[in-house]
Structures are given as C-alpha cells and as structure tokens.
Enzyme design. Sequence first.
Site, PDB file in Angstrom:
ATOM      1  N   SER A  88      28.366  42.314  19.296  1.00 29.87           N
ATOM      2  CA  SER A  88      26.963  42.692  19.448  1.00 29.87           C
ATOM      3  C   SER A  88      26.043  41.532  19.814  1.00 29.87           C
ATOM      4  CB  SER A  88      26.451  43.351  18.165  1.00 29.87           C
ATOM      5  OG  SER A  88      26.384  42.413  17.108  1.00 29.87           O
ATOM      6  N   LYS A 130      22.226  39.439  13.810  1.00 35.08           N
ATOM      7  CA  LYS A 130      21.297  40.023  14.790  1.00 35.08           C
ATOM      8  C   LYS A 130      20.189  39.019  15.088  1.00 35.08           C
ATOM      9  CE  LYS A 130      23.611  43.861  14.540  1.00 35.08           C
ATOM     10  NZ  LYS A 130      24.512  44.265  15.642  1.00 35.08           N
TER      11      LYS A 130
END
Length: 218
Positions: A88, A130
């Site tokens: 990600s 993230k």
Amino acid sequence: MPNEIQERTSGTEYPQWGKSDGPESQAPDPHKTAGEIAGESAGKADAASGAHWTLLLGESLQIVAPALVLALFVHFFLAQATVVFGQSMEPSLYQHQRLVVDKVSYRFHPPYRGDIVVLDLPDMDEMLVKRVVGMPGEQVEVRDGIVYINGAVLAEPFPHDLIAYDMNEITLPPLHYFVMGDNRGNSNDSRTFGSIHRDHIVGRVWLRYWPLDKVTLF
C-alpha cells in the site's frame, strides 16, 4: 652448677616435628571409611562449584537486567522497529523493508501532513503504515483521484498512484486524521475505515534501515 643446668633443661619441652594443632594437618579420622572421606571431598567441591556459578549468575544479572530494562523502555516509549507488510505504500516503501518508528515526537507536537505513520487500529490484527493527508477540522474530498482539502487541490510532492476514483467530502472531527497509502489503487486506508483518532497513531516512520542500500531518514 652442672646439676643446676641439667635440671633446667630436663624440664624443657621441645616441639615435635610433623605435628600441628591446625585443621589442615589433622590426620583423617581412622573410623571413617574411604567412601565417607570421598563423599566429604565431593561435597566441598560441589559447594565451591555452586558458589562460583552463583557469583557468575549474579554478575550476569547485573549486566543483563539493566540492558533489558533499557531495551523495554526504548521499545515502549522512544522507538520501535517494524516491518512493512503489503504494497500500500509503494513506491515509497516496499514489502519486507525494515523501519524504525519514532514514538517521541508526537508527545511534543501533533502529526504533520505528509508524515508516514504507523497505525494500531483496534479492529485489525496488524499495524498499518500510511501517510497523513487530512488534518483535524479539515474538509477532505477526492475527485478523479485528486485530493482536495477545504476545496483546494492538495499538493503531494511524492510519488503516488493517481488512479481515478471519487470520495464525497467529509469533515474530520477534532483529533482525527485522514490517512492514505501512496499506492492509492491498492491501499486499505481512511477511504475504507474512515478517519483515525490520534490515539491510534503509534508514531512517525523515522528511518528505513533495511535493506542497507535503501537506508533513508524520513
């Protein structure tokens, strides 16, 4: 006169060679068997060996215990090592790269936009990595893959996926942040689970230390 000298010397006791009152030279007890004597010697040897290992253990604990306490203190309060799982955050971070997470900075200031952070969410088994995109109180919207903050296009000067997708505008509550993966087309982030509270941010990714040819300070 000779008789007087003889009387004085005849009463004098001279030490007998080979005899001593010390415990080292006492003769073995004739009533003890060879097995009993051997057992006593073995017992003394075992006692000496036990004392040696006790001393060695005590010295080892003096070294290991403070080091362990220091390591635990660093792990829980200062920094933490972690590994990247998933794709990600590509191309900024790749799977199996190893990171050091700074757990101190956010005790003195809030997360900044653009920080790469590690999240520990209560309904997920693994921690997530993230990037902070939206700040508390801001309005966040996505149009054709472009992020808008309070109606203005967000400048994102780092490599990231620009896959076309839309997300309706949301307003972030106090102490809540909007996070996204750089690989926008392959990331489970705030677009799915919503904004995240400050308490769920473990810390800021500070260092990539493995592989060695990719060592980077963030």
